[in-house]
Design a protein around this motif. Structure first.
Motif, PDB file in Angstrom:
ATOM      1  N   ILE A  10       0.842  -1.200   0.000  1.00  0.00           N
ATOM      2  CA  ILE A  10       0.000   0.000   0.000  1.00  0.00           C
ATOM      3  C   ILE A  10       0.876   1.248   0.000  1.00  0.00           C
ATOM      4  O   ILE A  10       0.674   2.189  -0.783  1.00  0.00           O
ATOM      5  CB  ILE A  10      -0.913   0.014   1.239  1.00  0.00           C
ATOM      6  CG1 ILE A  10      -1.835  -1.204   1.246  1.00  0.00           C
ATOM      7  CG2 ILE A  10      -1.732   1.302   1.295  1.00  0.00           C
ATOM      8  CD1 ILE A  10      -2.532  -1.426   2.561  1.00  0.00           C
ATOM      9  N   LEU A  11       1.865   1.252   0.890  1.00  0.00           N
ATOM     10  CA  LEU A  11       2.756   2.396   0.981  1.00  0.00           C
ATOM     11  C   LEU A  11       3.507   2.620  -0.323  1.00  0.00           C
ATOM     12  O   LEU A  11       3.596   3.746  -0.829  1.00  0.00           O
ATOM     13  CB  LEU A  11       3.755   2.192   2.126  1.00  0.00           C
ATOM     14  CG  LEU A  11       3.182   2.253   3.534  1.00  0.00           C
ATOM     15  CD1 LEU A  11       4.174   1.691   4.540  1.00  0.00           C
ATOM     16  CD2 LEU A  11       2.821   3.687   3.898  1.00  0.00           C
ATOM     17  N   ARG A  12       4.018   1.542  -0.881  1.00  0.00           N
ATOM     18  CA  ARG A  12       4.795   1.691  -2.114  1.00  0.00           C
ATOM     19  C   ARG A  12       3.887   2.161  -3.267  1.00  0.00           C
ATOM     20  O   ARG A  12       4.298   2.988  -4.086  1.00  0.00           O
ATOM     21  CB  ARG A  12       5.494   0.382  -2.466  1.00  0.00           C
ATOM     22  CG  ARG A  12       6.648   0.586  -3.440  1.00  0.00           C
ATOM     23  CD  ARG A  12       7.394  -0.688  -3.708  1.00  0.00           C
ATOM     24  NE  ARG A  12       8.286  -1.099  -2.655  1.00  0.00           N
ATOM     25  CZ  ARG A  12       9.493  -0.571  -2.438  1.00  0.00           C
ATOM     26  NH1 ARG A  12       9.919   0.436  -3.178  1.00  0.00           N
ATOM     27  NH2 ARG A  12      10.260  -1.034  -1.464  1.00  0.00           N
ATOM     28  N   ALA A  13       2.672   1.657  -3.321  1.00  0.00           N
ATOM     29  CA  ALA A  13       1.739   2.086  -4.365  1.00  0.00           C
ATOM     30  C   ALA A  13       1.424   3.575  -4.241  1.00  0.00           C
ATOM     31  O   ALA A  13       1.444   4.315  -5.235  1.00  0.00           O
ATOM     32  CB  ALA A  13       0.453   1.270  -4.284  1.00  0.00           C
ATOM     33  N   ASP A  14       1.135   4.012  -3.011  1.00  0.00           N
ATOM     34  CA  ASP A  14       0.769   5.417  -2.814  1.00  0.00           C
ATOM     35  C   ASP A  14       1.941   6.349  -3.101  1.00  0.00           C
ATOM     36  O   ASP A  14       1.767   7.411  -3.718  1.00  0.00           O
ATOM     37  CB  ASP A  14       0.272   5.628  -1.387  1.00  0.00           C
ATOM     38  CG  ASP A  14      -1.129   5.083  -1.169  1.00  0.00           C
ATOM     39  OD1 ASP A  14      -1.727   4.579  -2.139  1.00  0.00           O
ATOM     40  OD2 ASP A  14      -1.628   5.149  -0.038  1.00  0.00           O
ATOM     41  N   TYR A  15       3.127   5.961  -2.664  1.00  0.00           N
ATOM     42  CA  TYR A  15       4.294   6.794  -2.947  1.00  0.00           C
ATOM     43  C   TYR A  15       4.635   6.785  -4.432  1.00  0.00           C
ATOM     44  O   TYR A  15       5.135   7.777  -4.972  1.00  0.00           O
ATOM     45  CB  TYR A  15       5.488   6.354  -2.103  1.00  0.00           C
ATOM     46  CG  TYR A  15       5.474   6.968  -0.719  1.00  0.00           C
ATOM     47  CD1 TYR A  15       6.212   8.111  -0.430  1.00  0.00           C
ATOM     48  CD2 TYR A  15       4.698   6.413   0.301  1.00  0.00           C
ATOM     49  CE1 TYR A  15       6.187   8.680   0.827  1.00  0.00           C
ATOM     50  CE2 TYR A  15       4.659   6.980   1.565  1.00  0.00           C
ATOM     51  CZ  TYR A  15       5.403   8.119   1.827  1.00  0.00           C
ATOM     52  OH  TYR A  15       5.355   8.694   3.080  1.00  0.00           O
ATOM     53  N   THR A  16       4.356   5.677  -5.094  1.00  0.00           N
ATOM     54  CA  THR A  16       4.572   5.624  -6.545  1.00  0.00           C
ATOM     55  C   THR A  16       3.639   6.596  -7.255  1.00  0.00           C
ATOM     56  O   THR A  16       4.061   7.363  -8.141  1.00  0.00           O
ATOM     57  CB  THR A  16       4.348   4.194  -7.070  1.00  0.00           C
ATOM     58  OG1 THR A  16       5.299   3.310  -6.477  1.00  0.00           O
ATOM     59  CG2 THR A  16       4.505   4.142  -8.589  1.00  0.00           C
ATOM     60  N   ILE A  17       2.357   6.580  -6.878  1.00  0.00           N
ATOM     61  CA  ILE A  17       1.403   7.525  -7.472  1.00  0.00           C
ATOM     62  C   ILE A  17       1.852   8.960  -7.237  1.00  0.00           C
ATOM     63  O   ILE A  17       1.886   9.790  -8.156  1.00  0.00           O
ATOM     64  CB  ILE A  17      -0.007   7.314  -6.891  1.00  0.00           C
ATOM     65  CG1 ILE A  17      -0.597   5.982  -7.354  1.00  0.00           C
ATOM     66  CG2 ILE A  17      -0.939   8.456  -7.309  1.00  0.00           C
ATOM     67  CD1 ILE A  17      -1.927   5.652  -6.710  1.00  0.00           C
ATOM     68  N   ASP A  18       2.211   9.257  -5.996  1.00  0.00           N
ATOM     69  CA  ASP A  18       2.571  10.624  -5.622  1.00  0.00           C
ATOM     70  C   ASP A  18       3.828  11.092  -6.349  1.00  0.00           C
ATOM     71  O   ASP A  18       3.881  12.201  -6.887  1.00  0.00           O
ATOM     72  CB  ASP A  18       2.771  10.693  -4.110  1.00  0.00           C
ATOM     73  CG  ASP A  18       2.839  12.126  -3.598  1.00  0.00           C
ATOM     74  OD1 ASP A  18       2.215  13.008  -4.211  1.00  0.00           O
ATOM     75  OD2 ASP A  18       3.515  12.362  -2.583  1.00  0.00           O
ATOM     76  N   GLU A  19       4.835  10.236  -6.368  1.00  0.00           N
ATOM     77  CA  GLU A  19       6.142  10.668  -6.870  1.00  0.00           C
ATOM     78  C   GLU A  19       6.293  10.556  -8.387  1.00  0.00           C
ATOM     79  O   GLU A  19       7.193  11.165  -8.964  1.00  0.00           O
ATOM     80  CB  GLU A  19       7.235   9.880  -6.157  1.00  0.00           C
ATOM     81  CG  GLU A  19       7.292  10.179  -4.659  1.00  0.00           C
ATOM     82  CD  GLU A  19       8.282   9.323  -3.898  1.00  0.00           C
ATOM     83  OE1 GLU A  19       8.464   9.568  -2.680  1.00  0.00           O
ATOM     84  OE2 GLU A  19       8.880   8.408  -4.493  1.00  0.00           O
ATOM     85  N   THR A  20       5.415   9.806  -9.029  1.00  0.00           N
ATOM     86  CA  THR A  20       5.461   9.730 -10.492  1.00  0.00           C
ATOM     87  C   THR A  20       4.399  10.621 -11.135  1.00  0.00           C
ATOM     88  O   THR A  20       4.304  10.700 -12.359  1.00  0.00           O
ATOM     89  CB  THR A  20       5.261   8.283 -10.992  1.00  0.00           C
ATOM     90  OG1 THR A  20       3.977   7.805 -10.553  1.00  0.00           O
ATOM     91  CG2 THR A  20       6.354   7.366 -10.462  1.00  0.00           C
ATOM     92  N   TYR A  21       3.621  11.284 -10.298  1.00  0.00           N
ATOM     93  CA  TYR A  21       2.602  12.212 -10.798  1.00  0.00           C
ATOM     94  C   TYR A  21       3.255  13.361 -11.550  1.00  0.00           C
ATOM     95  O   TYR A  21       4.195  13.995 -11.060  1.00  0.00           O
ATOM     96  CB  TYR A  21       1.775  12.746  -9.630  1.00  0.00           C
ATOM     97  CG  TYR A  21       0.871  13.913  -9.977  1.00  0.00           C
ATOM     98  CD1 TYR A  21      -0.299  13.718 -10.708  1.00  0.00           C
ATOM     99  CD2 TYR A  21       1.182  15.206  -9.572  1.00  0.00           C
ATOM    100  CE1 TYR A  21      -1.136  14.778 -11.013  1.00  0.00           C
ATOM    101  CE2 TYR A  21       0.354  16.271  -9.866  1.00  0.00           C
ATOM    102  CZ  TYR A  21      -0.806  16.054 -10.587  1.00  0.00           C
ATOM    103  OH  TYR A  21      -1.638  17.117 -10.889  1.00  0.00           O
TER     104      TYR A  21
END
Length: 253
Positions: free
Chosen positions: A169-180
């Motif tokens: 979950i954490l990795r998915a959310d940080y991926t969304i945030d940081e690749t936005y």
């Protein structure tokens, strides 16, 4: 429409048809909808508070988390569309602010719907990328970096089984945030109100003020004591301010 309390996939409850106005709340990275579970206690009863539950957490723990912003925005938009028959607002903290911003643009451009107000919290303006991305780091380094933000209970870090549940979950959310990547769009026609934490190292006061460029309507911001998680540590102060904002948009009885 009969008021139902059964859970939906994206909302914890079906919205009450007697609401005067609704606020849909988007969580920060790694959090579930329950982070907003007590908000209704601080707001007038005719304000419907509807936290949005992302896949992979709490009552949706068995679902795979989503890894990209566009898919997340489309799913949430389609889910809440039937409940935008009353005046409504969005609130999002950190990652949730950017998701709320993109949902607002999607509603405006595709469905010609717009919230009465977009409330963003603890988030840099959309054009400002994460200066120190961590989503690609090996597990140990990734978790150490997250631990420094102090927003996740120690019990999770100390329990390997819990950590194994939370890590995707954490990795998915940080991926969304940081690749936005912000795509240039016309300013929104709704007001934007921004909140920041005085001691927040993730979003400075200047970065909070930069949200002003994204509305052709009114903009204001307030700084609240606290770090990145001021929306939890100073929840009553924040909700007193939000209550005044929401009440100004309510349709009189």
């Amino acid at each position: 429409m009969e008021f139902k309390t059964k859970t939906t996939s994206w909302l914890l409850t079906y919205p009450n048809p007697n609401d005067k106005i609704r606020i849909f709340c988007l969580p920060c990275a790694g959090s579930g909808a329950s982070i907003y579970g007590q908000w209704h206690k601080f707001l007038p009863k005719d304000i419907g508070v509807y936290p949005i539950q992302l896949p992979g957490r709490e009552n949706r723990i068995c679902e795979d988390p989503i890894l990209d912003m566009d898919s997340l925005v489309k799913y949430i938009t389609n889910s809440i569309l039937p409940y935008l028959d009353k005046p409504f607002l969005f609130f999002g903290h950190s990652l949730g602010a950017r998701v709320a911003f993109e949902i607002t643009h999607n509603l405006n451009s595709v469905y010609n719907k717009i919230p009465n107000c977009l409330i963003v919290s603890g988030s840099r303006a959309p054009h400002i990328p994460e200066p120190n991305p961590i989503h690609f780091l090996p597990d140990n380094e990734f978790l150490n970096a997250i631990g420094k933000l102090s927003g996740i209970p120690n019990i999770i870090f100390e329990n390997k089984e819990l950590m194994n549940l939370f890590l995707p979950i954490l990795r998915a959310d940080y991926t969304i945030d940081e690749t936005y990547v912000f795509k240039d769009k016309s300013p929104l026609p709704c007001p934007i109100i921004a909140f920041g934490g005085v001691y927040d190292t993730e979003a400075s006061e200047d970065e909070i003020q930069d949200w002003s460029a994204y509305t052709s309507n009114l903009f204001s911001y307030s700084m609240i004591e606290g770090d990145h998680f001021f929306f939890k540590s100073h929840v009553e102060e924040l909700l007193n301010k939000i209550s005044k904002i929401i009440s100004s948009y309510k349709v009189p009885s």
